[in-house]
Design an enzyme around this catalytic site. Structure first.
Site, mmCIF file in Angstrom:
data_model
loop_
_atom_site.group_PDB
_atom_site.id
_atom_site.type_symbol
_atom_site.label_atom_id
_atom_site.label_comp_id
_atom_site.label_asym_id
_atom_site.label_seq_id
_atom_site.Cartn_x
_atom_site.Cartn_y
_atom_site.Cartn_z
ATOM 1 N N GLU A 98 0.796 -1.234 0.000
ATOM 2 C CA GLU A 98 0.000 0.000 0.000
ATOM 3 C C GLU A 98 0.830 1.287 0.000
ATOM 4 O OE1 GLU A 98 -2.855 -0.047 3.151
ATOM 5 O OE2 GLU A 98 -3.885 -1.805 2.381
ATOM 6 N N GLU A 147 -5.534 -8.600 1.301
ATOM 7 C CA GLU A 147 -6.111 -8.237 2.599
ATOM 8 C C GLU A 147 -7.589 -7.953 2.398
ATOM 9 O OE1 GLU A 147 -4.331 -4.934 4.752
ATOM 10 O OE2 GLU A 147 -2.320 -5.633 4.239
HETATM 11 C C1 BGC Z 1 -2.946 -2.295 6.107
HETATM 12 C C2 BGC Z 1 -2.938 -3.021 7.426
HETATM 13 C C3 BGC Z 1 -4.009 -2.434 8.344
HETATM 14 C C4 BGC Z 1 -5.356 -2.654 7.672
HETATM 15 C C5 BGC Z 1 -6.537 -2.152 8.476
HETATM 16 C C6 BGC Z 1 -4.311 -1.972 5.580
HETATM 17 O O1 BGC Z 1 -4.320 -0.649 5.135
HETATM 18 O O2 BGC Z 1 -2.159 -2.940 5.165
HETATM 19 O O3 BGC Z 1 -1.667 -2.912 7.989
HETATM 20 O O4 BGC Z 1 -3.991 -2.966 9.623
HETATM 21 O O5 BGC Z 1 -5.373 -1.991 6.442
HETATM 22 O O6 BGC Z 1 -6.473 -0.762 8.634
#
Ligand code: BGC
Length: 452
Positions: free
Chosen positions: A167, A352
């Site tokens: 990111e 994610e």
């Molecule tokens: C990030 C994580 C973060 C998650 C929730 C993403 O932007 O890669 O490190 O914990 O979002 O905010």
């Protein structure tokens, strides 16, 4: 033809974490401080002054955590490497015990048949490099490539999926433009250079990998569909700017060799003319792209918003997570299709996806988290839908394996499939984690039961 209502046998079912958020012991065994260590220790920067000093103590409990992955039935795990464990000064002398931690972790994963996906940079720049300008220093691309080379040489025999950056948008927006994340700068003139150097660093690491590596390397970006709040041309233009800034700022240069034109409008005099040779270099072919998806945004023109002049219109009739992010599963299908059309064809992973909710443990210690379970179910259905529509999506990584240090929000927000009792470090798989395990076991068949 495989059954389109199921996932194929080789689909990667994973969970994701990052070093500073779970490891704890940030200075152990010769590690140097990172910008997150320093930021979290600066008064007023994080919720309640929380730090990653202990976090989930994963640095010492990684075996237990790998066993937990086994219980969930995961066949993949995405983690990040702390640069300053491996190179305490960011450059130069390798710290063998820091490197050894990741060797042991990877071995433990492979022993259980869990495929590692290693991210080289998840926001924790060595503080020593920040003192030399961090991502604003044009040398940062070479620093990063040298660090990447150390990891490739140590682990490419066992790690088959590498990610350069996690990111870059958040690194710059939070770290250099709004100052809410490490290193805490708020400078519109700095932000474009930080973005550009991150892209140069990404490309330099990919080049190094092409010379030395034998498997696959990609980039991870966070994407969010942007919709205009009304049909007015002002709101439409605002949505376009937001889309350029969030979604195309990093992908257009990587895949198309140019920055979106809207960036010059957004940044005004602060937007530089970058050398063509840099843009050529940034456009390195990738083996895959990782997409982090959490939410969408409906946006309106807003002259008070700096520098985008576009702000979110909250959709109050919809469910929102603990961070007030709207739950919008169909946006995941849409964004995957959009990526495949605009930048494809190339293999994609959801690297994610998850939600923070408030789910206190019950008297018997069990954690029932129906909102997270529903979030997971609906997003996994959205993933299946994207696959049905022809998107080459090869794996899904839930964020996150464990409740952990949620950056500036400290420990106030919990995203885990497993609950962590921070006083005892006990892990308890939540109902959502059990549900995910069942989806994995059934290869997605569970998702087709409407009553779930
Ligand atoms: C990030 C994580 C973060 C998650 C929730 C993403 O932007 O890669 O490190 O914990 O979002 O905010």
């Amino acid at each position: 033809m495989s059954d389109p209502s199921l996932f194929p046998n080789d689909f990667l079912w994973g969970a994701a974490t990052s070093a500073y958020q779970i490891e704890g012991s940030p200075l152990a065994d010769g590690a140097g401080p990172s910008i997150w260590h320093e930021f979290a220790h600066t008064p007023g920067r994080t919720h309640d002054g929380d730090t990653g000093d202990v976090a989930c103590d994963h640095y010492r409990r990684y075996r237990e955590d790998v066993a937990l992955m086994g219980e969930l039935g995961l066949n993949a795990y995405r983690f990040s490497v702390a640069w300053s464990r491996v190179l305490p000064e960011g450059q130069g002398q390798v710290n063998p015990s820091g490197l050894d931690f990741y060797q042991r972790l990877v071995d433990a994963l492979l022993e259980r048949g869990i495929q590692p996906m290693a991210t080289l940079y998840h926001w924790d720049l060595p503080a020593a490099l920040d003192r030399r300008g961090g991502w604003l220093n044009p040398d940062s691309a070479a620093w990063f490539a040298d660090y990447a080379q150390v990891l490739f040489r140590a682990l490419d025999d066992r790690v088959k999926l590498w990610v350069t950056l996690n990111e870059p948008w958040v690194v710059v927006d939070g770290g250099y433009l709004h100052g809410v994340l490490a290193p805490g700068q708020r400078n519109v003139f700095a932000a474009p250079y930080a973005s550009h150097n991150l892209l140069r660093a990404h490309a330099a690491a990919v080049r190094t990998y092409r010379a030395e590596g034998r498997h696959q390397i990609g980039l991870v970006v966070n994407l969010e569909p942007k919709y205009p709040a009304t049909e007015t041309s002002a709101d439409f233009a605002a949505a376009q700017r937001a889309d350029a800034y969030w979604n195309r700022q990093y992908l257009d240069p990587v895949f198309l060799g140019a920055y979106p034109l809207e960036l010059a409008e957004i940044f005004g005099a602060a937007w530089p003319k970058f050398p063509d040779a840099d843009l050529e270099m940034i456009r390195q072919p990738l083996d895959f792209l990782g997409i982090n998806y959490y939410s969408r945004q409906v946006v309106q023109h807003d002259p008070g918003d700096w520098p985008l002049q576009a702000s979110r219109v909250r959709q109050s009739q919809q469910t929102h997570t603990g961070l007030d992010w709207e739950v919008y599963p169909q946006g995941l299908t849409e964004i995957l299709e959009w990526v495949a059309q605009r930048y494809g064809p190339l293999p994609l992973y959801v690297t994610e996806n998850g939600a923070a909710f408030y789910d206190p443990p019950q008297a018997d210690g069990a954690v029932d988290d129906p909102l997270r379970q529903r979030y997971l179910r609906d997003h996994l259905r959205a993933v299946l839908e994207a696959r049905r529509k022809g998107v080459d999506l090869r794996g899904y990584f839930a964020w996150s394996l464990l409740d952990n240090f949620e950056w500036a929000y400290g420990y106030s927000q919990r995203f885990g499939l497993a609950h962590v009792d921070y006083a005892t470090q006990q892990r308890t798989i939540k109902a959502s984690g059990q549900f995910y395990a069942e989806v994995i076991r059934s290869q997605g068949a569970t998702l087709n039961f409407p009553s779930l």
